[in-house]
Design a protein around this motif. Structure first.
Motif, short mmCIF file in Angstrom:
data_model
loop_
_atom_site.label_atom_id
_atom_site.label_comp_id
_atom_site.label_asym_id
_atom_site.label_seq_id
_atom_site.Cartn_x
_atom_site.Cartn_y
_atom_site.Cartn_z
N GLU A 143 47.79 125.79 108.31
CA GLU A 143 48.74 125.15 106.81
C GLU A 143 49.85 125.08 108.28
O GLU A 143 49.45 126.25 108.90
CB GLU A 143 49.13 125.52 106.26
CG GLU A 143 47.58 125.32 104.65
CD GLU A 143 47.37 123.91 104.76
OE1 GLU A 143 47.77 123.09 104.79
OE2 GLU A 143 45.72 123.79 104.40
N GLY A 144 50.52 124.31 107.88
CA GLY A 144 51.22 123.62 108.88
C GLY A 144 52.82 123.57 108.02
O GLY A 144 52.67 124.52 107.10
N GLY A 145 54.07 124.04 108.39
CA GLY A 145 55.47 124.14 107.72
C GLY A 145 56.68 123.01 108.31
O GLY A 145 56.62 123.72 109.12
N GLY A 161 52.19 123.21 103.60
CA GLY A 161 50.63 122.35 103.47
C GLY A 161 49.90 123.88 102.22
O GLY A 161 50.21 125.56 102.68
N ILE A 162 49.16 123.60 101.82
CA ILE A 162 48.37 123.62 100.42
C ILE A 162 46.85 123.88 100.78
O ILE A 162 46.50 123.01 100.85
CB ILE A 162 48.40 123.16 99.20
CG1 ILE A 162 50.42 123.25 98.60
CG2 ILE A 162 48.27 123.31 97.92
CD1 ILE A 162 50.71 122.83 97.89
N PRO A 163 46.76 125.27 101.21
CA PRO A 163 45.29 125.21 101.36
C PRO A 163 44.25 124.36 101.05
O PRO A 163 44.86 124.81 99.31
CB PRO A 163 44.55 125.74 101.46
CG PRO A 163 45.85 127.05 101.49
CD PRO A 163 47.09 126.70 100.65
N GLY A 164 43.31 123.61 101.44
CA GLY A 164 41.87 122.37 100.35
C GLY A 164 43.40 121.71 99.60
O GLY A 164 42.13 120.32 98.97
N ARG A 165 44.18 121.09 99.98
CA ARG A 165 45.28 119.98 99.35
C ARG A 165 45.43 119.10 100.39
O ARG A 165 46.58 119.38 101.10
CB ARG A 165 46.85 120.43 98.78
CG ARG A 165 46.03 121.23 97.16
CD ARG A 165 45.27 119.71 96.14
NE ARG A 165 44.88 120.79 95.28
CZ ARG A 165 44.90 120.77 93.53
NH1 ARG A 165 46.54 120.51 94.22
NH2 ARG A 165 45.60 121.84 93.17
N VAL A 166 44.97 118.07 101.17
CA VAL A 166 45.14 117.25 102.17
C VAL A 166 46.60 116.24 101.98
O VAL A 166 47.71 116.52 102.72
CB VAL A 166 43.92 116.31 102.35
CG1 VAL A 166 44.57 115.27 104.06
CG2 VAL A 166 42.55 116.86 102.68
N SER A 167 46.63 115.91 101.21
CA SER A 167 47.93 115.12 100.61
C SER A 167 48.80 115.94 99.73
O SER A 167 49.34 115.42 98.66
CB SER A 167 47.70 113.78 100.07
OG SER A 167 47.19 113.80 98.43
N ALA A 168 49.47 116.89 99.93
CA ALA A 168 50.32 118.06 99.25
C ALA A 168 50.56 119.16 99.74
O ALA A 168 50.44 119.37 101.20
CB ALA A 168 49.20 118.55 98.14
N THR A 169 52.44 119.13 99.52
CA THR A 169 52.93 120.15 100.30
C THR A 169 53.24 120.66 99.15
O THR A 169 54.18 119.92 98.22
CB THR A 169 53.84 119.98 101.53
OG1 THR A 169 54.84 119.02 100.33
CG2 THR A 169 53.08 119.17 102.83
N ALA A 170 54.32 122.17 99.06
CA ALA A 170 54.75 123.25 97.88
C ALA A 170 56.51 123.03 98.97
O ALA A 170 55.95 123.35 100.00
CB ALA A 170 53.70 124.49 98.19
N ASP A 191 48.46 118.19 87.67
CA ASP A 191 47.70 119.38 88.95
C ASP A 191 48.05 119.07 90.15
O ASP A 191 47.68 119.42 91.27
CB ASP A 191 45.48 118.40 88.97
CG ASP A 191 45.28 118.55 87.92
OD1 ASP A 191 45.34 119.16 86.64
OD2 ASP A 191 44.46 117.93 87.39
N ASN A 192 49.17 118.35 90.16
CA ASN A 192 49.93 118.27 91.37
C ASN A 192 49.14 118.19 92.92
O ASN A 192 49.26 118.19 94.09
CB ASN A 192 50.35 119.59 91.86
CG ASN A 192 51.85 119.96 91.04
OD1 ASN A 192 52.61 119.85 90.75
ND2 ASN A 192 52.04 121.70 90.33
N PHE A 193 48.12 116.95 92.53
CA PHE A 193 47.16 116.88 93.44
C PHE A 193 47.50 115.79 94.96
O PHE A 193 47.27 116.46 95.30
CB PHE A 193 46.05 116.05 92.85
CG PHE A 193 44.95 115.66 93.51
CD1 PHE A 193 43.57 116.22 93.81
CD2 PHE A 193 44.43 114.45 93.73
CE1 PHE A 193 43.15 116.18 94.82
CE2 PHE A 193 43.52 113.24 94.95
CZ PHE A 193 42.86 114.66 95.55
#
Length: 415
Positions: A143-145, A161-170, A191-193
């Motif tokens: 992931e990036g950041g 980036g969140i592993p496994g989540r293409v359209s989500a960041t934390a 679910d923060n999808f």
């Protein structure tokens, strides 16, 4: 209540808040503690801590090698240039062979954070610059950041980036060689999808401010993390974003307002979460970028009849336009505790952007205030300023890449 009465009441409320919080006493009830003791208990974290790519000792060593504190110790000649007793020495922050490099914030030690990228199809890397060295802060595998803010205790905040989540960041926090992922607010999405959550700044009390964006509905809301626990701040109408927080917990940013069509108004959130509109309908568009502990807020405002928005200061319920030496438009991006302001002027091909600093309400073009070693460098934008007077700026290289710069003031004398 009529619309006119509503706006009058809102402006009266804003003026009252600003008159109250504008005093230095109201803004200086701060603590020197970092306020990050909750990290040891794991509060507010959405996953287990991970290793960062650098440690505190690395940063301290690089600062000593860079000799940042020694720059500015010897006076230099002003050469007759108009300024307020200082010239600036420019340090180009290393970017190596990266294709992109952006910096966003610096702290009082002169540490700078942002991101770099080595290829178009590779994720951005959260980056910290310490003198002549740069560090990858570290992200989850693959992931990036981006690093957006840094506190005086060395805590860095941003997003990953969140592993496994293409359209989500934390939202992320890097501190003492450890990377933490902050808990995301619910925002009607348990679910923060498709939530893009980011942390932008951290104050001395350890309170973090940022934003959450819902991809599906294209909505934005500010977030404050206290002791790691997120709380959404209210918008004035439907959407809003935060940009900065001071040491007492006042947050500034902007959002949509009643009757505004594709326009925004500068906003203030009090520590207890109330939202205050800083402008009225007399201003078509305004944005607040930073606030110091005296309650002075800087940003940009476009009054009715103006050709384009210009740099502005809000203080005790009053907005004041800052002077622009040349060009059209601009914005004030940051202010320190000595009330020195930095930003830029100019928009468009006929008015290229140039970085500015303001002493009082008078603006000076930064690249006219450089020492002999730095003269000839074109400075396009000034992004942040610390309490030592160091300025984070940027220039555009011939290949189109952005080159981050650190400007350190040097006292000067007249021959």
């Amino acid at each position: 209540m009529s619309i006119a009465t509503t706006f009058l009441a809102r402006w009266t409320l804003a003026a009252g808040f600003m008159a109250c919080i504008g005093s230095a006493a109201a803004f200086q009830q701060t603590t020197e503690a970092t306020g990050l003791a909750w990290l040891d208990k794991g509060q507010g974290l959405s996953d287990a801590p991970g290793p960062a790519a650098f440690g505190t000792a690395d940063v301290e060593r690089e600062l000593q090698h860079a000799g940042m504190d020694r720059i500015g110790s010897l006076p230099v000649s002003c050469h007759g240039r108009r300024q307020h007793g200082v010239l600036y020495h420019v340090r180009k922050l290393p970017i190596g062979g990266t294709l992109v490099a952006e910096a966003y914030a610096l702290n009082d030690a002169g540490l700078v954070v942002g991101y770099t990228g080595s290829a178009v199809d590779m994720p951005a890397r959260p980056t910290l610059w310490a003198g002549a060295r740069r560090y990858d802060l570290g992200t989850p595998a693959g992931e990036g950041g981006i690093a957006y803010g840094i506190g005086d205790a060395g805590a860095v905040v941003g997003s990953v980036g969140i592993p496994g989540r293409v359209s989500a960041t934390a939202a992320a926090l890097w501190y003492k060689g450890v990377r933490y992922t902050l808990r995301s607010p619910d925002f009607n999405n348990p679910d923060n999808f498709d939530l893009l959550t980011s942390a932008l700044a951290i104050n001395r009390a350890g309170t973090i401010v940022g934003n959450v964006h819902t991809v599906a509905s294209d909505d934005d809301r500010p977030v404050v993390w206290r002791r790691g626990m997120p709380r959404l701040l209210p918008p004035l109408v439907s959407t809003a974003i935060a940009r900065a927080i001071n040491d007492v917990g006042f947050v500034v940013g902007d959002g949509d307002y009643p009757g505004g069509v594709l326009r925004r108004h500068a906003l203030l959130w009090t520590p207890d979460g109330r939202v205050v509109e800083l402008d009225t309908q007399a201003v078509l568009d305004s944005r607040a970028y930073d606030v110091n502990n005296k309650g002075k807020i800087v940003g940009t405002a476009e009054p009715l009849g103006a050709e384009i928005g210009g740099p502005a200061v809000w203080y005790r319920g009053r907005r004041t336009a800052l002077s622009i030496p040349a060009g059209i438009g601009g914005a004030a991006r940051a202010i320190n505790e000595r009330d020195q302001i930095v930003g830029f002027q100019g928009r468009g091909l006929s008015n290229p952007e140039r970085a500015l600093t303001w002493y009082g309400s008078t603006g000076y073009q930064l690249d006219t205030l450089l020492d002999d070693e730095s003269r000839g460098i074109v400075i396009n934008d000034a992004l942040d300023i610390n309490d030592r007077g160091q300025i984070l700026a940027t220039t555009v290289l011939p290949n189109g890449r952005s080159q981050p710069l650190l400007l350190t003031p040097r006292p000067c004398y007249r021959r």
